[in-house]
Motif scaffolding. Structure first.
Motif, PDB file in Angstrom:
ATOM      1  N   LEU A  49       6.747   1.453  -1.346  1.00 50.98           N
ATOM      2  CA  LEU A  49       5.656   1.053  -2.234  1.00 50.98           C
ATOM      3  C   LEU A  49       5.737  -0.448  -2.488  1.00 50.98           C
ATOM      4  O   LEU A  49       6.810  -0.998  -2.787  1.00 50.98           O
ATOM      5  CB  LEU A  49       5.730   1.805  -3.563  1.00 50.98           C
ATOM      6  N   PHE A  50       4.571  -1.101  -2.342  1.00 49.28           N
ATOM      7  CA  PHE A  50       4.469  -2.535  -2.590  1.00 49.28           C
ATOM      8  C   PHE A  50       3.294  -2.794  -3.514  1.00 49.28           C
ATOM      9  O   PHE A  50       2.342  -2.015  -3.582  1.00 49.28           O
ATOM     10  CB  PHE A  50       4.235  -3.308  -1.275  1.00 49.28           C
ATOM     11  N   VAL A  51       3.372  -3.950  -4.210  1.00 51.65           N
ATOM     12  CA  VAL A  51       2.221  -4.508  -4.909  1.00 51.65           C
ATOM     13  C   VAL A  51       2.096  -5.956  -4.459  1.00 51.65           C
ATOM     14  O   VAL A  51       3.099  -6.602  -4.091  1.00 51.65           O
ATOM     15  CB  VAL A  51       2.386  -4.422  -6.433  1.00 51.65           C
ATOM     16  N   THR A  52       0.882  -6.448  -4.468  1.00 55.65           N
ATOM     17  CA  THR A  52       0.621  -7.784  -3.922  1.00 55.65           C
ATOM     18  C   THR A  52      -0.075  -8.640  -4.955  1.00 55.65           C
ATOM     19  O   THR A  52      -1.014  -8.184  -5.614  1.00 55.65           O
ATOM     20  CB  THR A  52      -0.250  -7.680  -2.659  1.00 55.65           C
ATOM     21  N   TYR A  53       0.377  -9.900  -5.024  1.00 57.49           N
ATOM     22  CA  TYR A  53      -0.260 -10.891  -5.894  1.00 57.49           C
ATOM     23  C   TYR A  53      -1.130 -11.772  -5.012  1.00 57.49           C
ATOM     24  O   TYR A  53      -0.644 -12.418  -4.071  1.00 57.49           O
ATOM     25  CB  TYR A  53       0.801 -11.718  -6.611  1.00 57.49           C
ATOM     26  N   ASN A  54      -2.423 -11.819  -5.288  1.00 59.98           N
ATOM     27  CA  ASN A  54      -3.403 -12.498  -4.458  1.00 59.98           C
ATOM     28  C   ASN A  54      -4.027 -13.665  -5.215  1.00 59.98           C
ATOM     29  O   ASN A  54      -4.428 -13.512  -6.379  1.00 59.98           O
ATOM     30  CB  ASN A  54      -4.507 -11.524  -4.033  1.00 59.98           C
TER      31      ASN A  54
ATOM     32  N   ALA B 186      -0.427  -0.263  -6.286  1.00 57.18           N
ATOM     33  CA  ALA B 186       0.703   0.061  -5.410  1.00 57.18           C
ATOM     34  C   ALA B 186       0.186   0.730  -4.134  1.00 57.18           C
ATOM     35  O   ALA B 186      -0.737   1.549  -4.150  1.00 57.18           O
ATOM     36  CB  ALA B 186       1.663   0.983  -6.131  1.00 57.18           C
ATOM     37  N   TYR B 187       0.786   0.354  -2.994  1.00 63.88           N
ATOM     38  CA  TYR B 187       0.357   0.902  -1.703  1.00 63.88           C
ATOM     39  C   TYR B 187       1.564   0.963  -0.774  1.00 63.88           C
ATOM     40  O   TYR B 187       2.616   0.361  -1.024  1.00 63.88           O
ATOM     41  CB  TYR B 187      -0.740   0.031  -1.081  1.00 63.88           C
ATOM     42  N   SER B 188       1.404   1.715   0.290  1.00 63.48           N
ATOM     43  CA  SER B 188       2.430   1.776   1.352  1.00 63.48           C
ATOM     44  C   SER B 188       1.704   1.979   2.678  1.00 63.48           C
ATOM     45  O   SER B 188       0.684   2.672   2.746  1.00 63.48           O
ATOM     46  CB  SER B 188       3.403   2.934   1.092  1.00 63.48           C
TER      47      SER B 188
ATOM     48  N   VAL C 274       5.413  -7.813  -3.278  1.00 65.92           N
ATOM     49  CA  VAL C 274       6.571  -7.511  -4.126  1.00 65.92           C
ATOM     50  C   VAL C 274       6.844  -6.015  -4.002  1.00 65.92           C
ATOM     51  O   VAL C 274       5.969  -5.197  -4.303  1.00 65.92           O
ATOM     52  CB  VAL C 274       6.319  -7.878  -5.595  1.00 65.92           C
ATOM     53  N   PRO C 275       8.023  -5.604  -3.548  1.00 65.54           N
ATOM     54  CA  PRO C 275       8.330  -4.167  -3.466  1.00 65.54           C
ATOM     55  C   PRO C 275       8.516  -3.577  -4.870  1.00 65.54           C
ATOM     56  O   PRO C 275       9.100  -4.208  -5.763  1.00 65.54           O
ATOM     57  CB  PRO C 275       9.617  -4.115  -2.657  1.00 65.54           C
TER      58      PRO C 275
ATOM     59  N   LEU D   2      10.910  -4.127  -8.759  1.00 65.12           N
ATOM     60  CA  LEU D   2      10.574  -3.999 -10.176  1.00 65.12           C
ATOM     61  C   LEU D   2      11.445  -2.936 -10.829  1.00 65.12           C
ATOM     62  O   LEU D   2      11.864  -3.079 -11.977  1.00 65.12           O
ATOM     63  CB  LEU D   2       9.094  -3.649 -10.327  1.00 65.12           C
ATOM     64  N   ARG D   3      11.705  -1.847 -10.076  1.00 68.57           N
ATOM     65  CA  ARG D   3      12.590  -0.805 -10.611  1.00 68.57           C
ATOM     66  C   ARG D   3      13.983  -1.361 -10.873  1.00 68.57           C
ATOM     67  O   ARG D   3      14.632  -0.988 -11.855  1.00 68.57           O
ATOM     68  CB  ARG D   3      12.676   0.361  -9.640  1.00 68.57           C
TER      69      ARG D   3
END
Length: 659
Positions: free
Chosen positions: A182-187, A172-174, A210-211, A215-216
Motif C-alpha cells: 500500500l502506497f500514498v502519493t503526494y502530488n 491508498a493504492y497498490s 510514501v509506503p 506511516l505504520r
C-alpha cells in the motif's frame, strides 16, 4: 393442659439459635463484603477509566505528532523538488540527479516522479517523464510508459494535479509498481518560474510515493498492541489503516455496510478537521454483546490526514476484574472461617436459651412445676428466666381462674338453655280454627339474635268464633328483653280476656306496663282480632310495623294501620283501630323489624322491597314463614344477625256467606 399448634421437643439444628446466629453472621459478612467490593470496584473503575483516557489522549496526540512530522517532511521535500525542477527546466541529467537526491534525503519517500508535458517549455520541447524508486539498497529508474502510462497527460492523477494550484494526497493504492504494498502519493503541480499558481500555467507535476508501512512504523508499538485499535484516515476520509481489513476503505461505506453507526461522530469530526473524544458501543459479532470503546481522534497537522486510537473497556477493566475476583474469593474464605468460629463458640451463648426452651416445652405440656434454671444470672438470660418464672406462676393462677370461669359459664349456658326452652314454650304452636264452615290457619316463627330474645307473638281463641293475635318487639335483647317480653305477653293476654277492641286491650296493657318500669324498657305491639264469621278484621298498633296482606289473587299490600306510642313508656290517650275484612284465601303476615333491618356484609338492609318480593301468596303459613326467613339469611350471608326475626302468618279460608 395447654394446647399448642407446634410440636414441643428438641429444636432441629436448622432452626436453632446457634444456627441462625451463624447464618445471619455469614449473611451480614457476605453483604458487607459485597458492598465493600462494589464500592472498591466502582471507585477503582472510575480511576482506571480516567487514567486510561488521559494516557490514550497523550498517545493519540503523540502518534499524530509523529505522523505530522513524517508527512510534513514529505511535503517539504515535494515543494523543494518542485521549486528546483522549475529552475532547471528540461535538463534530464540534472532532473534525474535532483530526484535521486530527494530520494536519498528523506527515508520516508519510496519513489519520486517528475512529468513535464511536451511543448510546454518551447515548440521543440519533447517533454520529460521519469520515475525513480527504491528497490532494496538499489534504485530503479524508468519512464512512465514503461510503467503502463502511454500518455500520462490523460491520467486522472495528472489532470487533477495540473488543474489545481493546491498539492494533494492520493488515497491508498497498490499495483505492480508497488509490488502489492500500500502506497500514498503526494502530488504537486510544476510551474515555470514566475507563473506559480496561475491557472493553466502548470507545465507538469511532481509526485512523491510514501509506503503506508512507513506511516505504520511511525506509530511504533501502537500498531502491534492487540489491546488497541489504531486508525489512519486520508484527506478524503478513507480508512487507510485498521487492524481489520474489512474496515478499510471509505468511512461512510464502513458505517453503512459493516453496521457501524457508532462511528458516525468520527465521520463528522473528520469532515470538520477537528479533534474528538467519544464513547461508543461497537456491535458484537455472532450474537456477542456490544463492547464499549473509548476513542480519540486527532487531525495530523494541516495535511488533511487524521489519526484515531480506540481502546475497549474490557481491556481497561480486565486486570481490575481479575483482582476483584481474587479479592472476593479471599473474602468468602474469611467469611467461611468466621462462620465456623461463630458456630463453634455460639453454644456458650445459646445453651442457656436452649435450657429455657426445654422448660417452655414442659410448660406447654402442663408441667408447671418443672425445674427452671438460670434465675440467679445477672445478664439478659437471668432477666428472661425470672420473667418466665413469674409468668409460670401467673399462668397457674390464671388456669385455676379459667377453670372456675368455665364452670360458671357452663352453668350460665345451661340456665340460658332452660330460659330459651321456657321462652319457646310460651309461644303458641301453629294451629287451625274452624267455625260454621269458616277456618283460619296460623303459623309463627321466632329466631332470636341471642340465646333468648325480646320478640314475641301469641294467638288465642275467644267466644268460639273470634281469634285474637298479637306480635311484639321489646326494645332490648337478651335476658332483660326476655323478662320484659314475658311480662308484656301476660299483660296483653289478660287485657284481651277482658274483651273489647284491640285498641282497648293496648290501652289497658300500656297502663300496667308503665307502672314500676324504672328500666324504661318498652315494646312495639300489633294486636288484632279476626271474626271467622265473614272475615271481619280489627287491628291496632302501638308503634309497630304495618302488616302485609297477601290477596288470594296474588296482590300484596301494606295495611294502613294507624299507630300510637309503644307500650311501657307512657299511656296513649287512644289506640285507634283499623277495620277491614279478609277474603277467602287471603293471608295476613305480621313481622318485626328484624326482617327489614337485617344487614349484609356491605351494611345494606334487606328492606321492604326485598321482603315483598320474597312473599308468595300461594304458600301455606308455615311455608311462607320458612321461605321469608331463608331469603333474609341468604341476603345477610356471613354477616351476624343484628336483631330477632319474628313472623306470624294467618291464612283465612272463610265462608263468604257468613254474618
Amino acid at each position: 393442659m395447654l394446647e399448642t399448634s407446634h410440636p414441643v421437643g428438641p429444636i432441629p439444628w436448622r432452626r436453632s439459635l446457634r444456627t441462625r446466629l451463624a447464618l445471619w453472621t455469614s449473611l451480614t459478612s457476605i453483604l458487607l463484603l459485597a458492598a465493600v467490593a462494589l464500592i472498591f470496584y466502582l471507585a477503582i473503575r472510575g480511576v482506571l477509566i480516567a487514567n486510561t483516557q488521559a494516557e490514550m489522549r497523550g498517545l493519540s496526540q503523540q502518534a499524530a505528532g509523529r505522523l505530522e512530522a513524517t508527512l510534513d517532511s514529505v511535503q517539504v521535500s515535494g515543494r523543494t523538488l518542485a521549486g528546483a525542477a522549475s529552475g532547471l527546466g528540461r535538463q534530464p541529467m540534472d532532473l534525474r540527479a535532483l530526484m535521486q537526491a530527494t530520494l536519498d534525503a528523506d527515508p520516508a519517500i519510496a519513489g519520486v516522479m517528475i512529468a513535464m508535458e511536451p511543448g510546454r517549455l518551447g515548440d521543440e520541447d519533447p517533454g520529460f517523464d521519469w520515475y525513480v524508486r527504491r528497490q532494496g539498497p538499489a534504485k530503479l529508474e524508468s519512464r512512465l510508459a514503461e510503467l503502463g502510462y502511454a500518455d500520462f497527460r490523460i491520467e486522472p492523477w495528472y489532470t487533477r494535479t495540473v488543474g489545481t494550484s493546491q498539492p494533494w494526497w492520493s488515497e491508498a493504492y497498490s499495483n505492480d509498481a508497488t509490488a502489492g504494498d500500500l502506497f500514498v502519493t503526494y502530488n504537486l503541480p510544476l510551474y515555470r518560474p514566475g507563473s506559480e499558481g496561475v491557472k493553466g500555467g502548470a507545465i507538469g507535476m511532481v509526485s512523491l510515493d510514501v509506503p503506508v508501512r512507513r506511516l505504520r512504523a511511525q506509530l511504533g508499538q501502537l500498531v502491534d498492541d492487540p489491546a488497541l485499535v489504531p486508525m489512519l484516515f486520508s484527506p478524503e476520509h478513507q480508512v487507510v489503516m485498521h487492524p481489520r481489513p474489512d474496515h478499510r476503505g471509505p468511512l461512510d461505506e464502513v458505517i453503512k455496510e459493516r453496521g457501524r453507526p457508532d462511528l458516525a461522530p468520527l465521520a463528522d469530526a473528520l469532515k470538520r478537521r477537528m479533534s474528538l473524544e467519544f464513547v461508543h458501543d461497537v456491535p458484537g459479532e455472532d450474537g456477542e454483546p456490544a463492547q464499549r470503546h473509548y476513542s480519540f481522534t486527532r487531525p495530523v497537522g494541516d495535511s488533511g490526514w487524521s489519526f484515531a486510537l480506540s481502546v475497549p473497556e474490557r481491556v481497561i477493566l480486565a486486570q481490575l476484574d481479575e483482582v476483584t475476583l481474587w479479592g472476593l474469593g479471599g473474602g468468602l474464605l474469611g467469611v467461611a472461617l468466621c462462620v465456623w468460629a461463630v458456630r463453634r463458640h455460639a453454644g456458650r451463648i445459646a445453651r442457656p436459651i436452649e435450657d429455657l426452651t426445654d422448660s417452655a416445652g414442659h410448660l406447654a405440656r402442663g408441667e408447671f412445676d418443672y425445674p427452671l434454671r438460670h434465675t440467679q444470672r445477672k445478664d439478659e438470660v437471668g432477666v428472661m428466666a425470672r420473667a418466665f418464672d413469674t409468668a409460670r406462676t401467673s399462668l397457674k393462677r390464671q388456669m385455676r381462674e379459667i377453670a372456675d370461669m368455665g364452670s360458671a359459664r357452663q352453668k350460665l349456658e345451661s340456665e340460658l338453655d332452660i330460659a330459651r326452652d321456657i321462652q319457646r314454650g310460651m309461644l303458641p304452636p301453629g294451629g287451625r280454627l274452624r267455625e260454621n264452615g269458616s277456618a283460619v290457619e296460623w303459623q309463627g316463627l321466632l329466631e332470636p339474635a341471642k340465646a333468648v330474645g325480646g320478640d314475641f307473638y301469641n294467638v288465642f281463641r275467644r267466644d268460639g268464633h273470634v281469634l285474637w293475635f298479637v306480635i311484639g318487639d321489646v326494645s332490648d335483647k337478651g335476658v332483660p328483653a326476655a323478662l320484659f317480653m314475658a311480662r308484656t305477653m301476660t299483660v296483653l293476654e289478660v287485657a284481651a280476656e277482658a274483651g273489647g277492641s284491640p285498641g282497648a286491650a293496648l290501652a289497658e296493657a300500656a297502663a300496667h306496663l308503665a307502672e314500676r318500669n324504672e328500666t324504661c324498657m318498652f315494646a312495639t305491639v300489633l294486636c288484632g282480632v279476626l271474626d271467622l264469621r265473614g272475615g271481619r278484621l280489627s287491628l291496632a298498633s302501638a308503634g309497630h310495623e304495618a302488616p302485609v296482606l297477601l290477596h288470594a289473587d296474588g296482590r300484596r299490600e301494606w295495611l294502613p294501620v294507624p299507630t300510637a306510642g309503644p307500650l311501657g313508656i307512657d299511656v296513649a290517650g287512644d289506640y285507634p283501630v283499623w277495620h277491614g275484612r279478609l277474603e277467602p284465601g287471603d293471608t295476613l303476615l305480621l313481622y318485626t323489624d328484624g326482617v327489614t333491618e337485617a344487614f349484609d356484609a356491605a351494611d345494606q338492609a334487606f328492606g321492604e322491597d326485598r321482603m315483598l318480593a320474597a312473599l308468595d301468596p300461594a304458600l301455606e303459613p308455615a311455608a311462607l314463614c320458612t321461605t321469608l326467613a331463608h331469603a333474609v339469611h341468604e341476603f345477610a350471608g356471613n354477616a351476624p344477625q343484628s336483631d330477632d326475626i319474628t313472623l306470624l302468618a294467618l291464612r283465612y279460608d272463610g265462608n263468604p256467606e257468613g254474618g
